[in-house]
Design a protein around this motif. Structure first.
Motif: not given
Lengths: 354, 493, 368
Positions: B179, B234, B244, B255
């Protein structure tokens, strides 16, 4: 738990609504009613398609008689291979003879049946309804839509006013209005609209002939398409109506004088022996047509007053323009009321060529 | 391969643990190195023999005089680890991760060097499921290391947080949670990490195992996470503020939180012009409704409401159904099942044979069953169209769900026609309303209605309109773009 | 059981609260119900062409009541059950709140029974009452257990999915006669009053507000949206009234039970004819939100009075919803049921709430 689930499934299955699977029903497209030979009985005819394969299907008809339309339906059901389904009904025909005795009794059952639409057409036939329904008109009626398409087409693009089951009921239930229906007759290989049948409530009391349908339409509603044949000693022609607007007003209260004003916009499409490019000539033609229209319209209104009927719904207009409307008083005075008809005609262009 | 000395993040199965602790693993090869009194232990298939011989042993040879602690300090390896008095469990753990254990017979300390064999990983391929005509054509492979590389390459920022968790009592699968620190909502990150850490299961072979284990509503047939094989997708989701995770051995990144509309957005949409992308999206949404409701509507109209059929269609529909023995509900179910069969057969068989099956099934069986009078051709058209429509959904999981939803709808339509169908629609909607993804509403921009998030939902508006991140994610930094100025060519003069 | 629960202001978890704008959908969703299929006929009995005026007056009346409700609730905080406790004490508040709970359940039964009546008359004549009520009861149970946020979602979707039905009134207006709306205001005041009383039944539904008020995030802001909601209801009713009056002649209207369904008979599109079947089906959605809100409010009342968990109380309550409609078998009974509910609703809205309002003026507000 499993048993409960099973019970639940059984319950649900029993909850299934009544099925009307498309290919397991007799799809009635047209209904016809006649007077039966026995007293108090009517004869019903249904007209429905039989599908042979993708492209070919044939119209079949069946007749039964009984005292009520429910009875007729039961009789007919005993004759058909698949249950009768009137959800796709599109025309109901009545013979003139039956119509003169009143048709509401028959229509009431149909009116209460939620399966019957309101945009379906009604018609009065000169011959018996069975006679009309028994022909396939050289396959013109091969899909069962012939009668409804005939009326629909004429209402949308020609002189026939907008009339259907709903307008009939509207007029029938209205305090001071009477229904009108198309008047049909069989001629060789086709059915023709030969005029309008006029009613006093649900009983037919007379007809309006073919030439006057347009006049009636101008007095009955606003519309955008129609044509009027006019003739004079000197010339003959056809006026194509592009727009017609109707206005009914009380001039003298209470219920003494009513003026119907019709604004017509049109163009000349066929004319002989005159030069329509000349504004003076056009003015004179305008005058002639106006006179003819007004004359014919007066004839119609007088006829209605004589029969003490009100297909134009003048009474409804009067009611809407009068506070504390007194129906009884109005009805008493109706026959002596002065009904003026005024046409304002405007010819905008004349044909394609000068 | 990155070497993890993970903290005890996983609660392990006590029975297994006890057994593991008693003895050294039998696969471990313990032997004398022949260099002073060093002995080594490793699993042959795990470590790179070449490096062991050329680098480790040579170094030992050259520095025979050093004590084991000194040796540890001087060994020129990045991944090395020292343990003063190792128990059997630690030794097992380290060696099973691909370490070589080195020990001087005279001392109790042990030193571990990580020289795992370079795996023969699949090379980076073109995405197969989410192929796009325009745009990057890299897809994840099974190697977590490579996958992380693909992401880090695209996101060279220190805000990118990668946290590792080991899941699976026996497989000890490594999972990386990703993240962006300055954007992602902490609550989402915590929820995901907590859920992942809470998993106690023997084997985790793919990220789809994890998806099914951490979904908010495990009874729902609707997927609550998106898994993708595209690293760029992603990255885009991370930048939006989502969380994710990547799993060792899985070519799919996952995700969340996601909303239902994202399942109908192909990543292609961002590469195409926004008009076309919007059109495609709307088309896909329509396809979903068509796919779910076309057959049930046909069934209910034919069974209960023939009044609705327009005059012009009456003869076509009636003739197509004459001589068919089944009621419409059964007929529709039968056809739907046939289509599912074809699809399943095509999916199980190798690609080339699968295609043939599709053609044979579609054309031969379809035509034959119509001619034999088993099914009506109109229904055949509707069923195959709705099958086709269900394939337009870009996310595989979702398109499966949609195909499944169709069946109860068809059965429902057999009860009271359109009436029960409307109730069925409400059933689906109320189910969806109750769903959440990582605790965030699943129907988000639609309900609760957040109009500003609609810019990238049913349609995709141009990038310069999308100045803010979706509100529904409750991100820390809302602005996506600090300025946008239209510049004309004249300005450069 | 904790009989003292309503003594305390309601506690609602922040996550279970809804945005104030959504009150719009709750109000409109609860107000518009099966009544719209037939209400014009009942008011036209008294005032015929002036019916639209009654609808307008009814709408304004609703605004007044909503204003009163909000000023009571804003001043004393909490919900009606807490206010009962504040105004009347513990022992009087329990029967009062219980009556309210029964009233809420009663409205649900009326709505469901009337809708089933419409289905039985128009779509499936032979369908047993219990089958449909079972289906609705189960669905209601399912939704209510999911909590208030989901219920609001249902309100939202039921609005979005059915609001387009308003546009089908284009067809009857096109074929109608404007003269049916004339002459303006040609009735006595007494007739207007009678029609107004009948009209109330169609407007009830917004009083669930008394129960869900604490579920709104910023209740003071919600007042605006509640007014918008009921204004929209009034507009939809006005359109319906005008199209019905224009399309049918007065006596024809009186001969029909479900004028709106009759109007739909002429709505045709190239791909579909006979819209009334689609219309009834879509009305399932409209009915559902009515039921769900009423059942929720009823259970919420039980929760507030007797401290019974909603998830628990909803089971017997929806069982009643399933069983009760089967007891009303004839058209006449259904009509009577509607009449009584209308009357109770009238007195509840136009007598009881003003009474509460007056008391609230003299009572001290809740401590902040």
């Amino acid at each position: 738990m499993k048993k409960l689930l099973l019970l639940f499934m059984c319950l649900l299955l029993s909850a299934c609504a009544e099925k009307e699977i498309l290919d397991d029903i007799t799809i009635v497209r047209t209904l016809g009613f006649d007077k039966a030979s026995k007293k108090n009985e009517i004869k019903g005819t249904i007209n429905y398609p039989i599908f042979i394969n993708e492209q070919t299907f044939k119209m079949k008809y069946l007749t039964a008689s009984g005292e009520t339309s429910k009875e007729i339906r039961n009789e007919l059901n005993e004759m058909t291979a698949k249950p009768i389904f009137i959800g796709k009904l599109n025309t109901i025909l009545f013979s003139e003879k039956l119509a003169k005795e009143g048709i509401m009794e028959t229509l009431d059952t149909l009116q209460r049946d939620p399966g019957v639409g309101r945009a379906i057409y009604l018609g009065i036939t000169k011959q018996s309804a069975k006679h009309i329904l028994s022909d396939d008109y050289n396959y013109t009626n091969s899909d069962g839509n012939y009668f409804s398409n005939l009326i629909k087409q004429n209402e949308n693009f020609s002189n026939l006013p907008l009339l259907n089951f709903h307008t009939f009921l509207y007029a029938y239930f209205a305090d001071s209005m009477d229904p009108v229906l198309p008047y049909l007759s069989k001629q060789k290989d086709a059915v023709k609209i030969i005029g309008l049948a006029i009613f006093k409530k649900d009983k037919m009391v007379g007809t309006i002939d073919e030439q006057q349908i347009l006049i009636f339409k101008t007095l009955f509603q606003d519309f955008k398409e129609g044509s009027f044949q006019f003739s004079n000693k000197a010339y003959k022609g056809n006026l194509e109506i592009l727009k017609s607007h109707l206005d009914i007003k009380i001039i003298e209260k209470p219920y003494k004088r009513v003026r119907i004003t019709v604004d017509v916009k049109g163009r000349l499409t066929e004319y002989t022996k005159v030069n329509a490019g000349d504004p003076k000539v056009v003015k004179s033609i305008e005058k002639t047509i106006k006179k003819e229209l007004e004359h014919n319209a007066q004839k119609l209104t007088r006829k209605f007053q004589k029969l003490n009927i009100d297909p134009l719904g003048i009474g409804e207009h009067v009611r809407s323009q009068t506070r504390g409307f007194n129906l009884k008083q109005y009805k008493d005075q109706y026959q002596d009321m002065d009904i003026e008809v005024v046409y304002h005609l405007k010819i905008t262009e004349s044909g394609v060529s000068q | 391969m990155r070497f993890f000395k993970t903290e005890k993040s996983v609660k392990s199965n006590p029975a297994v643990e006890q057994k593991e602790n008693k003895h050294l693993d039998t696969n471990i090869l313990w032997q004398e190195t022949g260099i002073s009194d060093w002995e080594s232990g490793y699993i042959e298939s795990l470590i790179s023999q070449e490096r062991f011989n050329k680098e480790v042993l040579r170094f030992l040879q050259d520095h025979q005089q050093l004590s084991s602690k000194e040796m540890f300090e001087q060994l020129p390896f990045g991944n090395k680890y020292w343990e003063d008095e190792p128990d059997n469990k630690t030794i097992n753990e380290m060696i099973l991760q691909g370490c070589v254990a080195l020990k001087k017979r005279s001392s109790s300390g042990m030193l571990f060097i990580h020289i795992m064999k370079e795996e023969m990983a699949r090379s980076i391929n073109v995405p197969e499921i989410e192929f796009s005509v325009i745009g990057p054509k890299e897809a994840f492979n099974e190697e977590l290391e490579t996958n992380l590389l693909l992401i880090q390459k695209r996101l060279p920022t220190s805000a990118l947080q990668i946290e590792f968790i080991e899941i699976g009592l026996r497989t000890k699968t490594k999972v990386a949670v990703l993240y962006l620190k300055d954007i992602a909502n902490e609550e989402n990150v915590e929820t995901l990490k907590k859920r992942l850490a809470g998993i106690e299961y023997d084997h985790i072979l793919d990220s789809s195992y994890l998806i099914q284990m951490i979904e908010d509503n495990k009874m729902s047939i609707f997927p609550q996470f998106i898994d993708t094989e595209r690293p760029d997708r992603i990255v885009a989701s991370l930048i939006e503020g989502k969380v994710a995770f990547l799993t060792q051995g899985s070519p799919h990144g996952v995700y969340g939180p996601v909303s239902i509309l994202e399942f109908f957005a192909a990543f292609d949409d961002y590469f195409l012009s926004w008009h076309i992308a919007s059109l495609f999206r709307l088309m896909r949404m329509f396809a979903v409704f068509f796919s779910i409701f076309a057959t049930p509507i046909y069934v209910s109209v034919i069974t209960f409401h023939p009044e609705l059929i327009p005059d012009d269609l009456l003869s076509t529909l009636t003739t197509s159904r004459t001589d068919i023995p089944f009621p419409p509900v059964l007929e529709a179910l039968f056809l739907e099942l046939t289509i599912e069969l074809l699809r399943e057969a095509g999916a199980r068989l190798p690609t080339k044979v699968g295609q043939t099956i599709g053609i044979v099934g579609g054309i031969v069986i379809g035509t034959a069953s119509v001619e034999a009078g088993l099914t009506s051709n109109v229904l055949l058209i509707i069923v195959s169209l709705s099958a086709l429509a269900s394939f337009t959904t870009p996310v595989y999981r979702m398109s499966n769900a949609i195909r499944l939803v169709r069946f109860p709808m068809i059965i429902l339509s057999g009860f009271w026609g359109l009436l029960s169908l409307a109730l069925g629609l409400m059933m689906i909607i109320s189910h969806l309303l109750g769903l959440t993804s990582l605790g965030r509403p699943y129907l988000a921009p639609i309900y609760p209605p957040i109009l500003s998030d609609w810019k990238d939902s049913f349609i995709r508006l141009p990038f310069y309109v999308q100045k803010k991140r979706p509100k529904q994610l409750m991100v820390k930094e809302k602005q996506k773009m600090s300025w946008w100025k239209k510049r004309d060519i004249d300005e450069f003069e | 059981m904790n009989l003292n629960k309503s003594k305390f202001p309601p506690q609602v978890h922040e996550k279970a609260k809804i945005a104030p704008q959504l009150v719009f959908f709750l109000v409109i969703g609860a107000q518009i119900g099966v009544g719209i299929l037939g209400f014009v006929r009942y008011i036209a009995i008294f005032v015929n062409q002036d019916s639209w005026l009654v609808v307008l007056a009814g709408g304004i009346g609703v605004h007044l009541i909503i204003w009163m409700m909000f000023s009571i609730l804003n001043k004393h905080g909490g919900d009606i059950f807490n206010i009962h406790h504040q105004f009347f004490g513990k022992w009087l508040s329990i029967p009062l709140s219980s009556l309210l709970s029964i009233y809420y359940l009663g409205t649900a039964i009326v709505i469901l029974r009337t809708f089933i009546e419409a289905v039985q008359n128009w779509m499936f004549p032979g369908i047993p009452t219990w089958t449909l009520s079972l289906f609705f009861a189960v669905l209601t149970l399912y939704i209510v257990t999911k909590g208030f946020r989901v219920i609001t979602g249902i309100a939202f979707f039921s609005f979005v999915l059915t609001v387009w039905i308003v546009f089908t009134h284009y067809f009857p207006i096109k074929h109608g006669y404007f003269i049916n709306l004339m002459p303006f205001i040609d009735h006595k005041l007494g007739e207007f009053y009678q029609a107004f009383k009948v009209m109330v039944l169609s407007f009830i539904g917004f009083e669930y507000l008394l129960a869900y008020y604490p579920h709104i995030q910023d209740p003071k802001k919600a007042q605006k949206w509640a007014h918008y909601g009921s204004a929209s209801t009034t507009i939809i009713y006005l359109i319906t009234t005008i199209s019905t009056l224009m399309y049918f002649s007065p006596k024809q209207l009186q001969s029909l039970t479900w004028p709106t369904l009759q109007e739909w008979k002429i709505v045709t599109f190239p791909f579909v004819e006979r819209f009334e079947y689609i219309g009834i089906s879509f009305f399932c959605i409209v009915i559902l939100i009515n039921l769900v809100l009423a059942i929720w409010a009823s259970c919420r009342a039980l929760n507030r009075i007797f401290d019974i968990n909603i998830r628990l109380s909803v089971i017997p309550v929806s069982l009643i919803l399933f069983l009760a409609p089967a007891f009303f078998t004839t058209r006449f009974q259904v009509d009577e049921l509607n009449n009584y509910t209308g009357k109770i609703g009238f007195y509840f809205l136009y007598a009881y709430i003003p009474l509460l309002f007056i008391i609230s003026i003299f009572k001290k507000g809740a401590k902040k």
